[in-house]
Design an enzyme around this catalytic site. Structure first.
Site, PDB file in Angstrom:
ATOM      1  N   LYS A  20       0.834  -1.192   0.000  1.00 33.93           N
ATOM      2  CA  LYS A  20       0.000   0.000   0.000  1.00 33.93           C
ATOM      3  C   LYS A  20       0.886   1.266   0.000  1.00 33.93           C
ATOM      4  O   LYS A  20       2.092   1.170   0.228  1.00 33.93           O
ATOM      5  CB  LYS A  20      -0.936  -0.049   1.218  1.00 33.93           C
ATOM      6  CG  LYS A  20      -1.946  -1.224   1.148  1.00 33.93           C
ATOM      7  CD  LYS A  20      -2.823  -1.278   2.393  1.00 33.93           C
ATOM      8  CE  LYS A  20      -3.864  -2.387   2.295  1.00 33.93           C
ATOM      9  NZ  LYS A  20      -4.704  -2.464   3.531  1.00 33.93           N
ATOM     10  N   TYR A  60     -12.326  -2.682  -3.281  1.00 32.64           N
ATOM     11  CA  TYR A  60     -12.856  -2.744  -1.914  1.00 32.64           C
ATOM     12  C   TYR A  60     -14.385  -2.648  -1.868  1.00 32.64           C
ATOM     13  O   TYR A  60     -14.942  -2.216  -0.860  1.00 32.64           O
ATOM     14  CB  TYR A  60     -12.236  -1.627  -1.066  1.00 32.64           C
ATOM     15  CG  TYR A  60     -10.823  -1.928  -0.588  1.00 32.64           C
ATOM     16  CD1 TYR A  60     -10.533  -3.062   0.175  1.00 32.64           C
ATOM     17  CD2 TYR A  60      -9.761  -1.063  -0.886  1.00 32.64           C
ATOM     18  CE1 TYR A  60      -9.240  -3.333   0.624  1.00 32.64           C
ATOM     19  CE2 TYR A  60      -8.463  -1.337  -0.440  1.00 32.64           C
ATOM     20  CZ  TYR A  60      -8.217  -2.465   0.318  1.00 32.64           C
ATOM     21  OH  TYR A  60      -6.933  -2.732   0.764  1.00 32.64           O
ATOM     22  N   THR A 102      -5.450  -7.819  10.495  1.00 32.89           N
ATOM     23  CA  THR A 102      -5.777  -6.517   9.906  1.00 32.89           C
ATOM     24  C   THR A 102      -5.271  -5.364  10.774  1.00 32.89           C
ATOM     25  O   THR A 102      -4.712  -4.400  10.275  1.00 32.89           O
ATOM     26  CB  THR A 102      -7.305  -6.400   9.705  1.00 32.89           C
ATOM     27  OG1 THR A 102      -7.739  -7.511   8.906  1.00 32.89           O
ATOM     28  CG2 THR A 102      -7.680  -5.102   9.016  1.00 32.89           C
ATOM     29  N   ARG A 113       2.660  -7.181   9.071  1.00 30.74           N
ATOM     30  CA  ARG A 113       2.006  -6.103   9.827  1.00 30.74           C
ATOM     31  C   ARG A 113       2.477  -6.083  11.283  1.00 30.74           C
ATOM     32  O   ARG A 113       2.628  -5.002  11.873  1.00 30.74           O
ATOM     33  CB  ARG A 113       0.483  -6.268   9.761  1.00 30.74           C
ATOM     34  CG  ARG A 113      -0.102  -5.913   8.385  1.00 30.74           C
ATOM     35  CD  ARG A 113      -1.536  -6.367   8.274  1.00 30.74           C
ATOM     36  NE  ARG A 113      -2.199  -5.947   7.030  1.00 30.74           N
ATOM     37  CZ  ARG A 113      -3.357  -6.455   6.610  1.00 30.74           C
ATOM     38  NH1 ARG A 113      -3.982  -7.378   7.332  1.00 30.74           N
ATOM     39  NH2 ARG A 113      -3.894  -6.031   5.482  1.00 30.74           N
ATOM     40  N   ASN A 123      -1.795  -0.180   7.299  1.00 31.05           N
ATOM     41  CA  ASN A 123      -1.278  -1.526   7.565  1.00 31.05           C
ATOM     42  C   ASN A 123      -0.447  -2.123   6.421  1.00 31.05           C
ATOM     43  O   ASN A 123      -0.323  -3.332   6.296  1.00 31.05           O
ATOM     44  CB  ASN A 123      -2.404  -2.457   8.039  1.00 31.05           C
ATOM     45  CG  ASN A 123      -3.516  -2.618   7.023  1.00 31.05           C
ATOM     46  OD1 ASN A 123      -3.428  -2.092   5.921  1.00 31.05           O
ATOM     47  ND2 ASN A 123      -4.542  -3.359   7.377  1.00 31.05           N
ATOM     48  N   HIS A 126      -1.724  -5.514   1.363  1.00 32.59           N
ATOM     49  CA  HIS A 126      -2.998  -6.208   1.113  1.00 32.59           C
ATOM     50  C   HIS A 126      -2.726  -7.631   0.659  1.00 32.59           C
ATOM     51  O   HIS A 126      -1.755  -7.879  -0.047  1.00 32.59           O
ATOM     52  CB  HIS A 126      -3.792  -5.493   0.010  1.00 32.59           C
ATOM     53  CG  HIS A 126      -4.927  -6.335  -0.527  1.00 32.59           C
ATOM     54  ND1 HIS A 126      -6.153  -6.415   0.104  1.00 32.59           N
ATOM     55  CD2 HIS A 126      -4.996  -7.190  -1.584  1.00 32.59           C
ATOM     56  CE1 HIS A 126      -6.930  -7.265  -0.571  1.00 32.59           C
ATOM     57  NE2 HIS A 126      -6.255  -7.746  -1.603  1.00 32.59           N
ATOM     58  N   GLU A 137      -9.014 -10.246  -8.133  1.00 33.80           N
ATOM     59  CA  GLU A 137      -8.176  -9.063  -7.915  1.00 33.80           C
ATOM     60  C   GLU A 137      -7.019  -9.000  -8.911  1.00 33.80           C
ATOM     61  O   GLU A 137      -6.675  -7.922  -9.408  1.00 33.80           O
ATOM     62  CB  GLU A 137      -7.680  -9.048  -6.461  1.00 33.80           C
ATOM     63  CG  GLU A 137      -8.835  -8.801  -5.482  1.00 33.80           C
ATOM     64  CD  GLU A 137      -8.480  -9.071  -4.016  1.00 33.80           C
ATOM     65  OE1 GLU A 137      -7.313  -9.403  -3.723  1.00 33.80           O
ATOM     66  OE2 GLU A 137      -9.390  -8.951  -3.168  1.00 33.80           O
TER      67      GLU A 137
HETATM   68  P1  IDP Z   1      -7.652  -7.121   5.398  1.00 33.91           P
HETATM   69  O1  IDP Z   1      -6.838  -6.105   4.627  1.00 33.91           O
HETATM   70  O2  IDP Z   1      -6.868  -7.680   6.565  1.00 33.91           O
HETATM   71  O3  IDP Z   1      -8.245  -8.187   4.518  1.00 33.91           O
HETATM   72  P2  IDP Z   1     -10.332  -5.947   5.519  1.00 33.91           P
HETATM   73  O4  IDP Z   1     -11.292  -6.146   6.631  1.00 33.91           O
HETATM   74  O5  IDP Z   1     -10.604  -6.632   4.216  1.00 33.91           O
HETATM   75  O6  IDP Z   1      -8.874  -6.328   6.083  1.00 33.91           O
HETATM   76  O7  IDP Z   1     -10.211  -4.383   5.276  1.00 33.91           O
HETATM   77  C1  IDP Z   1      -9.519  -3.895   4.153  1.00 33.91           C
HETATM   78  C2  IDP Z   1      -8.658  -2.737   4.576  1.00 33.91           C
HETATM   79  O8  IDP Z   1      -9.500  -1.680   5.026  1.00 33.91           O
HETATM   80  C3  IDP Z   1      -7.715  -3.012   5.758  1.00 33.91           C
HETATM   81  O9  IDP Z   1      -6.530  -3.651   5.393  1.00 33.91           O
HETATM   82  C4  IDP Z   1      -7.491  -1.615   6.275  1.00 33.91           C
HETATM   83  O10 IDP Z   1      -6.524  -0.925   5.468  1.00 33.91           O
HETATM   84  C5  IDP Z   1      -8.852  -0.963   6.056  1.00 33.91           C
HETATM   85  N1  IDP Z   1      -9.671  -1.055   7.273  1.00 33.91           N
HETATM   86  C6  IDP Z   1     -10.346  -2.134   7.717  1.00 33.91           C
HETATM   87  N2  IDP Z   1     -10.983  -1.872   8.877  1.00 33.91           N
HETATM   88  C7  IDP Z   1     -10.703  -0.581   9.155  1.00 33.91           C
HETATM   89  C8  IDP Z   1     -11.068   0.296  10.236  1.00 33.91           C
HETATM   90  O11 IDP Z   1     -11.784  -0.070  11.172  1.00 33.91           O
HETATM   91  N3  IDP Z   1     -10.563   1.565  10.177  1.00 33.91           N
HETATM   92  C9  IDP Z   1      -9.786   2.010   9.155  1.00 33.91           C
HETATM   93  N4  IDP Z   1      -9.419   1.212   8.132  1.00 33.91           N
HETATM   94  C10 IDP Z   1      -9.865  -0.062   8.134  1.00 33.91           C
HETATM   95 MG    MG Z   2      -9.735  -8.059   3.009  1.00 36.81          MG
END
Ligand code: IDP
Ligand code: MG
Length: 160
Positions: A20, A60, A102, A113, A123, A126, A137
Site C-alpha cells: 500500500k 474494496y 488486519t 504487519r 497496515n 494487502h 483481484e
Molecule cells: P484485510 O486487509 O486484513 O483483509 P479488511 O477487513 O478486508 O482487512 O479491510 C480492508 C482494509 O481496510 C484493511 O486492510 C485496512 O486498510 C482498512 N480497514 C479495515 N478496517 C478498518 C477500520 O476499522 N478503520 C480504518 N481502516 C480499516
Molecule cells: Mg480483506
C-alpha cells in the site's frame, strides 16, 4: 472454531498482494517482496502503479457500507502502490498468515504487519482473502500480458 479461509489448501492458487502507499513511502517494498520470495511462492506479476479512485472502489466494493470506506479509498489512492501476483500451493491462506491480522497491534511478531505497522488504517500490505478473490483481484489490477508464467529452477527443492 473452523476457519476454512485460514486453512492452507493443497491447491495451486493465485493471490493478489499489494504494498500500500504507506509501505512504498516508508521504503518497505523490498522487505515485503522478500518475505513472499523467501517463503517459496512464485512471482507472476509485479508493477508500481498509481491507482485510480474507481479501481480502489471496485477492489474494496465489499466494504462500501463501512464508515471508514472514504478514508480507505483516499489512503489507497494517496500514492503509488506495488501490485503483485504470487502463485503457490495454499498461497492465499499462507500469504494471509505472513501478512498478519488486519490491526497491526494484534498481528503476531514475525508477520509483516506485526513487524512493520501500528495502525489498521496504515497496515502496509494487502492480501486476497480467498482463491476466488485472488483471481478476481489479479484480473482487476493486471492487464493481459502483464502476468508471466515461468518455471523457477528451485521448484524441485521446494516440493518433493
Ligand atoms: P484485510 O486487509 O486484513 O483483509 P479488511 O477487513 O478486508 O482487512 O479491510 C480492508 C482494509 O481496510 C484493511 O486492510 C485496512 O486498510 C482498512 N480497514 C479495515 N478496517 C478498518 C477500520 O476499522 N478503520 C480504518 N481502516 C480499516
Ligand atoms: Mg480483506
Amino acid at each position: 472454531i473452523f476457519l476454512p479461509h485460514l486453512v492452507a489448501s493443497l491447491e495451486v492458487e493465485q493471490t493478489y498482494i499489494m504494498v500500500k502507499p504507506d509501505g512504498v513511502q516508508r521504503g518497505l517494498v523490498g522487505e515485503i517482496i522478500s518475505r513472499f520470495e523467501k517463503k517459496g511462492f512464485k512471482l507472476t506479476g509485479l508493477k508500481l502503479f498509481q491507482c485510480p479512485k474507481e479501481l480502489a472502489e471496485e477492489h474494496y466494493k465489499d466494504l462500501q457500507s463501512k464508515p471508514f470506506f472514504p478514508k480507505l479509498i483516499q489512503y489507497i489512492t494517496s500514492g503509488p502502490v506495488v501490485c503483485m501476483a504470487w502463485e503457490g500451493v495454499g498461497a492465499v491462506a499462507s500469504a494471509r498468515k505472513l501478512i498478519g491480522a488486519t490491526n497491526p497491534l494484534q498481528a503476531e511478531p514475525g508477520t509483516i504487519r506485526g513487524d512493520l505497522a501500528v495502525q489498521t488504517g496504515r497496515n502496509v500490505v494487502h492480501g486476497s482473502d480467498s482463491p476466488e478473490n485472488g483471481k478476481r483481484e489479479i484480473g482487476l489490477w493486471f492487464k493481459e500480458g502483464e502476468i508471466c508464467d515461468w518455471i523457477p529452477v528451485q521448484e524441485p527443492w521446494l516440493r518433493e
